[in-house]
Design an enzyme around this catalytic site. Structure first.
Site, mmCIF file in Angstrom:
data_model
loop_
_atom_site.group_PDB
_atom_site.id
_atom_site.type_symbol
_atom_site.label_atom_id
_atom_site.label_comp_id
_atom_site.label_asym_id
_atom_site.label_seq_id
_atom_site.Cartn_x
_atom_site.Cartn_y
_atom_site.Cartn_z
ATOM 1 N N HIS A 1 0.850 -1.196 0.000
ATOM 2 C CA HIS A 1 0.000 0.000 0.000
ATOM 3 C C HIS A 1 0.883 1.243 0.000
ATOM 4 O O HIS A 1 1.947 1.241 0.607
ATOM 5 C CB HIS A 1 -0.900 -0.020 1.242
ATOM 6 N N ASP B 1 -11.208 2.011 -1.296
ATOM 7 C CA ASP B 1 -10.324 2.871 -0.508
ATOM 8 C C ASP B 1 -11.105 3.695 0.514
ATOM 9 O O ASP B 1 -10.831 4.875 0.718
ATOM 10 C CB ASP B 1 -9.456 3.757 -1.405
HETATM 11 C C1 1DF Z 1 -5.064 8.873 1.119
HETATM 12 C C2 1DF Z 1 -5.329 7.985 0.086
HETATM 13 C C3 1DF Z 1 -4.571 8.384 2.334
HETATM 14 C C4 1DF Z 1 -5.123 6.646 0.272
HETATM 15 C C5 1DF Z 1 -4.408 7.012 2.499
HETATM 16 O O1 1DF Z 1 -3.913 6.491 3.644
HETATM 17 C C6 1DF Z 1 -4.731 6.132 1.482
HETATM 18 C C7 1DF Z 1 -5.276 10.288 0.943
HETATM 19 C C8 1DF Z 1 -3.291 7.362 4.587
HETATM 20 O O2 1DF Z 1 -6.121 10.675 0.114
HETATM 21 O O3 1DF Z 1 -4.618 11.081 1.630
HETATM 22 O O4 1DF Z 1 -4.741 4.825 1.740
HETATM 23 N N1 1DF Z 1 -5.249 5.830 -0.861
HETATM 24 O O5 1DF Z 1 -4.923 4.636 -0.843
HETATM 25 O O6 1DF Z 1 -5.552 6.378 -1.969
HETATM 26 MN MN MN Z 2 -5.499 3.212 0.461
#
Ligand code: 1DF
Ligand code: MN
Length: 347
Positions: free
Chosen positions: A182, A308
């Site tokens: 991730h 997500d």
């Molecule tokens: C964000 C996006 C943050 C995802 C995430 O974990 C995350 C974000 C802190 O938009 O800041 O898992 N993502 O996977 O797109």
């Molecule tokens: Mn994510």
């Protein structure tokens, strides 16, 4: 209004957070000697900002109960595969990181016991404490019933192709469970031009860093050493499928010319590993052209649905994916068949 469909919608990159890990994040933010601009940017926002986005995400991450179930019901998500949110415990020093991982895994396992038809867990680990990470992977898979391992990309600037992480990779292969690689923010050595432009987060920094990490794992020979090991990457493969042709040509040309003495030939072209050792989810990319492209170049049996939650809780997007004009069997594989098989779900 949620469409009636003839498949379960299984969302495979869904996030939660414990109060103890959040407290640890807040302590790091208050510690002037902790120097990680990416972490400060990300958790300065989700930890403290008062915008509706930051507050909704902050609250939703901490809930594994009725609120989450209601949001799943409202968006037509039958089942979530859940992991501790990024950067997990990987920003803490090894002993604290391992202790927080054990506690987070216990809390997630408890929620999975409460909602067995709605939740499945991924084990979180401290890769920089490899002996304890291996023990926790074994406990998570064999005792807690989790079905995958979550690793939030680099650990304090270190990448999984480095030798100290070999036991973690070997354990995932032996336990026959995938590692979900991730994203997190780029490490201090990479972040400046992203941060200067406000592009360090999920908008582009995450994908650049995690795509690079996945590529390092491939070109570093991890899958020649561990041919059965499987990774999962989100966000339509962090753009790697789009690069496939060029990666094969340029990696091959670079190795053949012996430009870098340390860069050894692989048994196969880069594309082979993406098609045999990597699964892709569409997290954050509810867009038919990208999903279809991944299915075409990586394989219909290797592309899985993800929302997500709560970072991209957009109920309409589920409808965009339902409405894709692809064969029904491929849509069913995407939403249900592939997640069931890859995570060995018993729901
Ligand atoms: C964000 C996006 C943050 C995802 C995430 O974990 C995350 C974000 C802190 O938009 O800041 O898992 N993502 O996977 O797109
Ligand atoms: Mn994510």
């Amino acid at each position: 209004m949620v469409n009636k469909v003839n498949y379960l919608r299984i969302a495979t990159e869904e996030a939660f957070l414990t109060q103890d890990v959040l407290k640890g994040y807040m302590r790091l933010l208050d510690d002037a000697s902790f120097q990680d601009p990416g972490f400060r940017s990300l958790w300065g926002f989700y930890g403290k900002h008062q915008s509706p986005r930051a507050k909704f995400i902050h609250e939703s991450l901490l809930d594994l109960g009725a609120k989450r179930i209601a949001d799943m019901d409202a968006s037509g998500i039958d089942h979530q595969i859940i992991a501790l949110t990024a950067p997990g415990v990987q920003v803490f020093q090894p002993a604290e990181a391992s202790a927080l991982a054990v506690d987070a895994n216990d809390q997630l396992a408890e929620a999975c016991r409460r909602y067995p038809t709605r939740y499945t867990g991924m084990v979180c680990v401290a890769p920089h404490d490899p002996d304890n990470a291996v023990k926790e992977m074994e406990r998570g898979i064999k005792k807690l019933g989790f079905k995958a391992v979550i690793i939030n990309s680099h650990t304090l600037g270190h990448y999984l192709d480095e030798p100290q992480f070999e036991p973690v990779l070997a354990a995932a292969e032996a336990l026959n469970v995938p590692i979900y690689l991730h994203p997190q923010t780029p490490p201090p050595s990479m972040i400046k031009p992203f941060l200067d432009a406000g592009l360090d987060g999920a908008v582009f920094g995450f994908g650049s860093e995690t795509g690079l990490h996945m590529l390092r794992i491939i070109t570093g020979g991890v899958f020649d050493r561990h041919p059965k090991l499987q990774f999962i990457i989100g966000h339509a493969g962090e753009a790697l499928p789009f690069w496939l042709y060029r990666l094969d040509y340029m990696h091959g040309a670079t190795v053949r010319s012996q430009r870098y003495p340390f860069m050894k030939p692989l048994k196969h072209p880069v594309s082979h590993y993406l098609r045999n050792n990597v699964y892709i989810t569409n997290s954050g990319v509810a867009w038919q052209p990208a999903i279809e492209f991944c299915q075409k170049v990586i394989g219909v049996d290797r592309v899985l649905y993800a929302m997500d939650y709560p970072y991209q809780y957009v109920p309409e997007e589920v409808g965009f994916c339902d409405a894709m004009t692809i064969p029904d069997a491929d849509k069913k594989a995407f939403f249900e068949g592939n997640p069931r098989r890859v995570f060995k779900l018993d729901i």
